[in-house]
Enzyme design. Sequence first.
Site, short mmCIF file in Angstrom:
data_model
loop_
_atom_site.label_atom_id
_atom_site.label_comp_id
_atom_site.label_asym_id
_atom_site.label_seq_id
_atom_site.Cartn_x
_atom_site.Cartn_y
_atom_site.Cartn_z
N ASP A 94 0.88 -1.18 0.00
CA ASP A 94 0.00 0.00 0.00
C ASP A 94 0.91 1.22 0.00
OD1 ASP A 94 -1.78 2.03 0.53
OD2 ASP A 94 -2.22 1.40 2.57
N GLU A 136 -0.82 10.77 0.95
CA GLU A 136 -2.11 10.08 1.00
C GLU A 136 -2.43 9.56 2.39
OE1 GLU A 136 -5.12 6.87 0.87
OE2 GLU A 136 -3.07 6.80 1.64
N ASP A 186 -5.47 2.12 -5.65
CA ASP A 186 -4.97 1.86 -4.29
C ASP A 186 -5.40 0.45 -3.90
OD1 ASP A 186 -3.81 2.25 -1.79
OD2 ASP A 186 -4.64 4.26 -1.56
N HIS A 236 -1.47 -2.49 6.17
CA HIS A 236 -0.84 -1.67 7.22
C HIS A 236 -0.16 -2.55 8.28
CE1 HIS A 236 -2.74 2.55 6.42
NE2 HIS A 236 -2.29 1.96 5.33
#
Length: 350
Positions: A192, A226, A247, A327
């Site tokens: 990401d 972002e 994304d 994440h």
Amino acid sequence: MLDLQFEIDPITHFLVGLLNTPSPTGYHAEAIGYVETRFAALGIRGLALRRTPKGALVITWAGDQETAPRGLTAHIDTLGLMVKEIKSNGRLKLTMLGGYMWNAVEFEGVTIQTHDGAQYRGTVLPVKASVHIHRDAGDATRSADTMEVRVDARVSNADETRELGIEVGDFVFLDPRVEITDTGFVRSRHLDDKASVAAIYGAFRALHAAGARPAQTVTTVIANYEEVGHGASAGFPDNLSELVAVDMAAVGEGQNSDEFSVGICVKDAGGPYHAELTRKLRALAERAGIPYKPDIYPYYGSDGEAYWRAGGAAQVALIGPGVDASHAYERTHQDSLIHTAHLIARFLLS
Ligand SMILES: [Zn+2]
């Protein structure tokens, strides 16, 4: 239908180089420079590259027409850390860049970049790191107060750490730990959204190799803020007609997305994307035989929404490669990179 070839090796090579270039939000010059150099090296006629004062890269590819200009965006900024405080024991208290769980960086190797460019290695540890010393080492809540960086230098107090040149506000890069398996998986932090930048690269490469160019002039903003919500809020022409944000698709329990297709996000935390453009992307995927997964990402926002919130008037949709454990220590598959690149290419040709 125009025949397009998507070679995985150059896409993967591009991605690995980008993953290994640190770019936590706020520290972008190296990664933007990498992307700029690699896109320029494609040798595409009619491709213009410029940087905004904020540091984003804007790539404009002149199309057959300029009647309904299009946009793409993906971001190179990633999660990271910053030195919040130098503790009396010489270790570093941290503040997060971007949003994630402290558990996701526990025991991760890091590089501390001082303001004058020196680098030191270290590790993110819980304050109670050793089970030989703390019975409850595993139970303690992980937070900014219970985590610290152990710097790989002979320091035992704050003055000694400061003598290294380390100071409050220094960036702390998380080791990406990039691995490409022989089964086609790409395992790394920061897929990401570097995987999506690689997909755009793959799309441009395939179109160029086929001697094609976009049907409409396309402006691509490679954003650098972002993760903090304002990446692609600027950089597009005022008369933009359609914007496809690229994304990661959120893969996990209860999700429709996977690591082997291209995700098409219908709705996320910011509400639904534009139905007409979303429908068009699904139709393009179906026509070209590209496997895709429509999905909803519950706690997710994108630069498409940043563009809308900043006053953008174009239709906005969101597509991207499927990323598992986002994440955290992320994973996707090369198939997802190819299918995302393919859908981007079909959108530009449409
Ligand atoms: Zn992202």
